[in-house]
Design a protein around this motif. Structure first.
Motif, PDB file in Angstrom:
ATOM      1  N   MET A 148       0.598  -1.453   0.025  1.00 38.72           N
ATOM      2  CA  MET A 148      -0.220   0.098   0.525  1.00 38.72           C
ATOM      3  C   MET A 148       1.249   1.125   0.057  1.00 38.72           C
ATOM      4  O   MET A 148       2.236   1.613   0.413  1.00 38.72           O
ATOM      5  CB  MET A 148      -1.194   0.462   1.716  1.00 38.72           C
ATOM      6  N   ARG A 149       0.313   2.234  -0.827  1.00 44.51           N
ATOM      7  CA  ARG A 149       1.270   3.220  -0.537  1.00 44.51           C
ATOM      8  C   ARG A 149       0.649   4.034   0.174  1.00 44.51           C
ATOM      9  O   ARG A 149       0.067   4.664   0.952  1.00 44.51           O
ATOM     10  CB  ARG A 149       1.093   4.433  -2.604  1.00 44.51           C
ATOM     11  N   THR A 150       2.216   4.918   0.840  1.00 50.89           N
ATOM     12  CA  THR A 150       1.602   6.051   1.523  1.00 50.89           C
ATOM     13  C   THR A 150       1.810   7.514   1.882  1.00 50.89           C
ATOM     14  O   THR A 150       1.935   7.931   0.404  1.00 50.89           O
ATOM     15  CB  THR A 150       3.293   5.893   2.229  1.00 50.89           C
ATOM     16  N   TYR A 151       0.779   7.624   2.424  1.00 47.58           N
ATOM     17  CA  TYR A 151       0.471   8.968   2.090  1.00 47.58           C
ATOM     18  C   TYR A 151       1.752   9.598   1.639  1.00 47.58           C
ATOM     19  O   TYR A 151       2.490  10.094   2.657  1.00 47.58           O
ATOM     20  CB  TYR A 151      -0.472   9.619   3.246  1.00 47.58           C
ATOM     21  N   PRO A 152       1.569  11.145   1.099  1.00 43.56           N
ATOM     22  CA  PRO A 152       3.222  11.697   0.892  1.00 43.56           C
ATOM     23  C   PRO A 152       3.856  12.807   1.900  1.00 43.56           C
ATOM     24  O   PRO A 152       2.464  13.557   2.137  1.00 43.56           O
ATOM     25  CB  PRO A 152       3.376  12.713  -0.858  1.00 43.56           C
ATOM     26  N   PHE A 153       4.351  12.764   2.552  1.00 41.06           N
ATOM     27  CA  PHE A 153       4.681  13.765   3.160  1.00 41.06           C
ATOM     28  C   PHE A 153       4.672  14.859   2.598  1.00 41.06           C
ATOM     29  O   PHE A 153       3.838  15.465   3.470  1.00 41.06           O
ATOM     30  CB  PHE A 153       6.036  13.454   4.221  1.00 41.06           C
ATOM     31  N   SER A 154       5.048  15.259   1.378  1.00 37.38           N
ATOM     32  CA  SER A 154       4.773  17.008   1.359  1.00 37.38           C
ATOM     33  C   SER A 154       3.670  17.172   0.784  1.00 37.38           C
ATOM     34  O   SER A 154       3.422  18.074   0.579  1.00 37.38           O
ATOM     35  CB  SER A 154       5.594  16.637   0.226  1.00 37.38           C
ATOM     36  N   ALA A 155       2.430  16.393   1.522  1.00 40.03           N
ATOM     37  CA  ALA A 155       0.998  16.707   1.044  1.00 40.03           C
ATOM     38  C   ALA A 155       0.242  16.612   2.113  1.00 40.03           C
ATOM     39  O   ALA A 155      -0.248  17.133   2.536  1.00 40.03           O
ATOM     40  CB  ALA A 155       0.658  15.421  -0.022  1.00 40.03           C
ATOM     41  N   VAL A 156       1.601  16.939   3.210  1.00 38.18           N
ATOM     42  CA  VAL A 156       0.526  17.071   4.280  1.00 38.18           C
ATOM     43  C   VAL A 156       0.978  18.357   4.887  1.00 38.18           C
ATOM     44  O   VAL A 156       2.317  18.715   5.366  1.00 38.18           O
ATOM     45  CB  VAL A 156       0.520  15.960   4.945  1.00 38.18           C
ATOM     46  N   VAL A 157       0.464  19.409   5.357  1.00 39.94           N
ATOM     47  CA  VAL A 157       0.213  20.878   5.515  1.00 39.94           C
ATOM     48  C   VAL A 157       0.212  21.511   6.637  1.00 39.94           C
ATOM     49  O   VAL A 157      -1.419  20.559   6.957  1.00 39.94           O
ATOM     50  CB  VAL A 157       0.322  21.458   3.961  1.00 39.94           C
ATOM     51  N   GLY A 158      -0.245  22.426   7.392  1.00 36.90           N
ATOM     52  CA  GLY A 158      -0.759  22.903   8.586  1.00 36.90           C
ATOM     53  C   GLY A 158       0.230  22.606   9.914  1.00 36.90           C
ATOM     54  O   GLY A 158      -0.856  23.270  10.241  1.00 36.90           O
ATOM     55  N   SER A 159       0.710  21.319   9.151  1.00 33.32           N
ATOM     56  CA  SER A 159       1.577  20.703  11.043  1.00 33.32           C
ATOM     57  C   SER A 159       2.767  20.945  10.533  1.00 33.32           C
ATOM     58  O   SER A 159       3.867  20.762  10.736  1.00 33.32           O
ATOM     59  CB  SER A 159       1.585  19.565  11.075  1.00 33.32           C
ATOM     60  N   ASP A 160       3.850  22.763  10.591  1.00 36.37           N
ATOM     61  CA  ASP A 160       4.821  22.576   9.894  1.00 36.37           C
ATOM     62  C   ASP A 160       6.293  23.087  11.547  1.00 36.37           C
ATOM     63  O   ASP A 160       6.781  22.691  10.863  1.00 36.37           O
ATOM     64  CB  ASP A 160       5.148  24.175   9.843  1.00 36.37           C
ATOM     65  N   ASP A 161       5.428  22.890  12.588  1.00 37.29           N
ATOM     66  CA  ASP A 161       6.037  22.678  13.652  1.00 37.29           C
ATOM     67  C   ASP A 161       5.920  21.435  13.589  1.00 37.29           C
ATOM     68  O   ASP A 161       7.506  21.142  14.173  1.00 37.29           O
ATOM     69  CB  ASP A 161       5.268  23.355  14.966  1.00 37.29           C
ATOM     70  N   MET A 162       5.419  20.389  13.239  1.00 41.40           N
ATOM     71  CA  MET A 162       5.680  19.380  14.004  1.00 41.40           C
ATOM     72  C   MET A 162       6.562  18.517  12.702  1.00 41.40           C
ATOM     73  O   MET A 162       7.489  17.683  12.293  1.00 41.40           O
ATOM     74  CB  MET A 162       4.414  18.191  13.270  1.00 41.40           C
ATOM     75  N   ALA A 163       6.266  19.275  11.515  1.00 42.93           N
ATOM     76  CA  ALA A 163       7.092  18.647  10.753  1.00 42.93           C
ATOM     77  C   ALA A 163       9.007  19.009  10.396  1.00 42.93           C
ATOM     78  O   ALA A 163       9.492  18.147  10.221  1.00 42.93           O
ATOM     79  CB  ALA A 163       6.757  19.130   8.447  1.00 42.93           C
ATOM     80  N   LEU A 164       9.057  20.115  10.875  1.00 42.35           N
ATOM     81  CA  LEU A 164      10.561  20.442  11.508  1.00 42.35           C
ATOM     82  C   LEU A 164      11.350  19.804  12.759  1.00 42.35           C
ATOM     83  O   LEU A 164      12.348  19.355  11.909  1.00 42.35           O
ATOM     84  CB  LEU A 164      10.376  22.112  11.889  1.00 42.35           C
ATOM     85  N   ALA A 165       9.988  19.732  13.569  1.00 41.35           N
ATOM     86  CA  ALA A 165      10.629  19.328  14.456  1.00 41.35           C
ATOM     87  C   ALA A 165      10.644  17.063  14.248  1.00 41.35           C
ATOM     88  O   ALA A 165      12.188  16.517  14.182  1.00 41.35           O
ATOM     89  CB  ALA A 165       9.726  18.505  15.914  1.00 41.35           C
TER      90      ALA A 165
END
Length: 674
Positions: free
Chosen positions: A1-18
């Motif tokens: 099963m394909r994973t949802y893209p990391f770059s498609a998940v937005v709105g959580s900039d702090d979590m992405a940065l951490a």
């Protein structure tokens, strides 16, 4: 099963940065993500693994040694004729019910019982080496397992000394834990061990929320085309991450930057030195992420926002947080001009897609016993309070009843209240129980997590002649010989507080003392990892103010806001508590309840209030619930009503002043002296 893209998940900039920073530098110590259900926590963590650079590993090594720098102490080594193979970075998920053996590894029973050789079977820490170890609902994991994970994340090694096995192996991993604060907090000591923490929440704007749904539906309808749509962004992110990992060793942390970090940590009055070290490592990783050769003020600010909030807690009921105005003031603007605000690792302004696994359960923490349909036998039903006629209704039904809200004082160390006998619930720190951890008190003929080796040998010894063992030969074992250790320790309980908030309790400022006592007992429940609930009664009704939950912080807030005044519906309070406990017994039959009733024993609401309260007490006693009655009566003339209620409930009886552990110690020393 394909994973949802990391770059498609937005709105959580702090979590992405951490997540990006701890991927660049695992020595940061991991990330704790706190957020409400349905905020894409799990989606982002699983997507992170897909953008990690591929790895070269030594072929056949169970510990994923790097061919360029193999671990000289690797249990599968020494590696001489190395053959390198390429593989994707691993994502290892740790289930909440995992045992210590599964986490750190243990004796290979098949080898031990088959060939008689002592062999080590690696655990999840070994599988996650050079990858990501993901712990969903980390706040529900046993504390000793969280300690093991955090030790490995901080030191980069795991050491196993048990069952005749002595092994140490590399465990350099990216540790990510997610949790919903509504289900209970981690202890401050464990919070401090996580390098970074971030708070996530769903967007409140309708336009953003609709885009979240649009993206998720598009992915579910055609995952292949949706992933292809973000393929270029994913490749760019993967290359940038690999470059930052290579560049981090070249980033300079100047004395000026170190002084700034020390000043910020001192200014926020954090305990210990871990905050300074984590902030420094995160700032270096942030500089490498933005292709800088030296740490700047912007790097320190970004690192401090993620490394300090959870270290600001002064007591278990404080919520993590950070005053960003104070942060800017401590950083100042001298020496080096700050860089412009760095771009987040995911600059797309569109919102995030929620994780299907984060959907709220059908019976969530706000479900109350009144939401259920009672299918029980009518004979088991409690006595139903009679309806009051209009002429019997006190005048306060038609008039506003004066109420007051008392503030609790400073909590103190409370005495230990326990359930009677020996239970078999989840491991905790309150009542005696047969649990998965503790001292060995026997064995059972089952194959479980903890092998009782002497008992296994004894079981096999009686069968050796029948199995044809020759003199001097090895013992012949069979699966039926396996014995599991039976251990006795302490369990966690459900502590249900039933608090009298009537006018008689408000008199003489007793309510402030009552709230202080309950807050102290809540603090004790927090430290012992219990579930708690809160029932209050005043006027003519009882209310389930807080359904049983692991979040004692919510209970503390409800208690602080609790008003007092009006008559005393004692029977209604007891019946509400009984129904709550009855439904919780269905939901969680292994967790033993402890009812803590805090009252002066008066019953003044309705016709035959005292008789109905005795009937309700008899019903609670019939449920087999262990109870404690805390008597709040004061003054020279004592009616002894609470003592009579304790006798009816067959409960332990305490005076309000005896809730304090210090008061109990004084009484004990006085008795010894006499």
């Amino acid at each position: 099963m394909r994973t949802y893209p990391f770059s498609a998940v937005v709105g959580s900039d702090d979590m992405a940065l951490a997540l990006v920073l701890t991927s660049i530098s695992p020595e940061v110590g991991g990330v704790l993500v706190r957020g409400e259900k349905g905020t894409a926590k799990s989606t982002m963590v699983r997507a992170l693994a897909a953008v990690q650079p591929d790895q070269l590993v030594v072929q056949g090594c169970r510990f994923a040694c790097d061919p360029a720098d193999p671990d000289p102490a690797c249990p599968d080594g020494p590696h001489t004729d190395i053959i390198a193979v390429r593989r994707p970075a691993r994502l290892v998920e740790l289930p909440v019910g995992a045992t210590e053996d599964r986490v750190i590894g243990s004796l290979d029973l098949q080898q031990a019982l088959g060939s008689g050789q002592v062999s080590y079977e690696p655990g999840l820490l070994a599988a996650a080496h050079r990858g990501i170890l993901y712990v969903d609902e980390v706040n529900l994991l046993h504390d000793h397992l969280v300690d093991l994970l955090l030790d490995a994340a901080a030191m980069g090694r795991s050491t196993v000394e048990r069952d005749g096995v002595s092994v140490a192996h590399a465990a350099r991993l990216v540790l990510v834990g997610t949790m919903n604060p509504e289900e209970g907090e981690l202890r401050p000591q464990l919070l401090d061990r996580f390098g970074l923490t971030v708070e996530v929440a769903a967007p409140r704007e309708p336009a953003l929320r609709s885009e979240v749904v649009r993206r998720r539906l598009a992915y579910d309808a055609d995952p292949t085309s949706f992933v292809a749509r973000f393929a270029d962004q994913e490749a760019e992110l993967r290359d940038r991450l690999a470059a930052a990992q290579q560049r981090i060793g070249e980033v300079r942390l100047s004395d000026w930057a170190l002084d700034k970090i020390a000043g910020v940590c001192a200014g926020f009055e954090v305990d210990g030195m871990r905050a300074d070290i984590v902030t420094a490592r995160a700032a270096v990783a942030h500089a490498a992420w933005h292709d800088r050769s030296e740490v700047t003020r912007a790097d320190i600010r970004a690192a401090a926002r993620l490394a300090l909030p959870h270290r600001r807690r002064r007591n278990p009921f404080d919520a993590p947080g950070l005053d960003e105005d104070l942060l800017d003031q401590l950083l100042g603007d001298d020496d080096i001009e700050p860089d412009p605000d760095p771009e987040p690792p995911n600059p797309d302004p569109e919102p995030q897609a929620p994780d299907d696994n984060d959907d709220p359960p059908p019976n969530g923490p706000d479900t109350t016993p009144n939401d259920q349909t009672d299918r029980s036998d009518p004979a088991d039903s409690p006595p139903e309070p009679p309806r009051q006629s209009e002429q019997d209704a006190p005048s306060e039904r038609g008039q506003p009843v004066p109420v007051s809200v008392s503030e609790p004082g400073q909590p103190y160390r409370a005495r230990l209240l326990t359930a009677r006998g020996t239970g078999s619930g989840e491991a905790g720190r309150r009542s005696r129980a047969l649990t998965s951890v503790g001292r060995t008190v026997g064995s059972a003929p089952t194959a479980g997590a903890r092998l009782h080796f002497p008992a296994t040998v004894r079981a096999a010894a009686t069968e050796q002649q029948r199995r044809g063992r020759i003199v001097g030969g090895r013992l012949r074992f069979d699966r039926t010989d396996l014995r599991t250790a039976v251990t006795e320790g302490r369990e966690s309980n459900l502590v249900l507080f039933c608090v009298d908030a009537s006018g008689s309790m408000a008199a003489r400022k007793r309510m402030a003392e009552v709230k202080t006592a309950v807050l102290s007992l809540l603090l004790d429940a927090y430290q012992r990892r219990d579930k708690v609930g809160l029932v209050t009664f005043r006027g003519f009704e009882a209310t389930l103010a807080l359904p049983p939950t692991s979040s004692v912080e919510v209970a503390a807030r409800r208690l602080s806001e609790l008003p007092s005044g009006g008559r005393t519906p004692l029977a209604e309070g007891l019946l509400c508590a009984a129904e709550t406990l009855r439904w919780e017994r269905v939901r969680d039959p292994r967790r033993r309840p402890l009812l803590v009733l805090i009252t002066d024993g008066r019953a003044t609401a309705g016709v035959d209030a005292l008789a109905r309260s005795r009937q309700a007490a008899a019903y609670v006693r019939s449920l087999g619930v262990d109870a404690v009655v805390v008597d709040c009566e004061s003054g020279r003339m004592s009616l002894g009503l609470a003592l009579g209620l304790a006798t009816e409930l067959q409960a332990e009886y305490l005076k309000l002043a005896d809730v304090s552990a210090e008061a109990l110690a004084v009484v004990a020393s006085t008795r010894r002296a006499a």
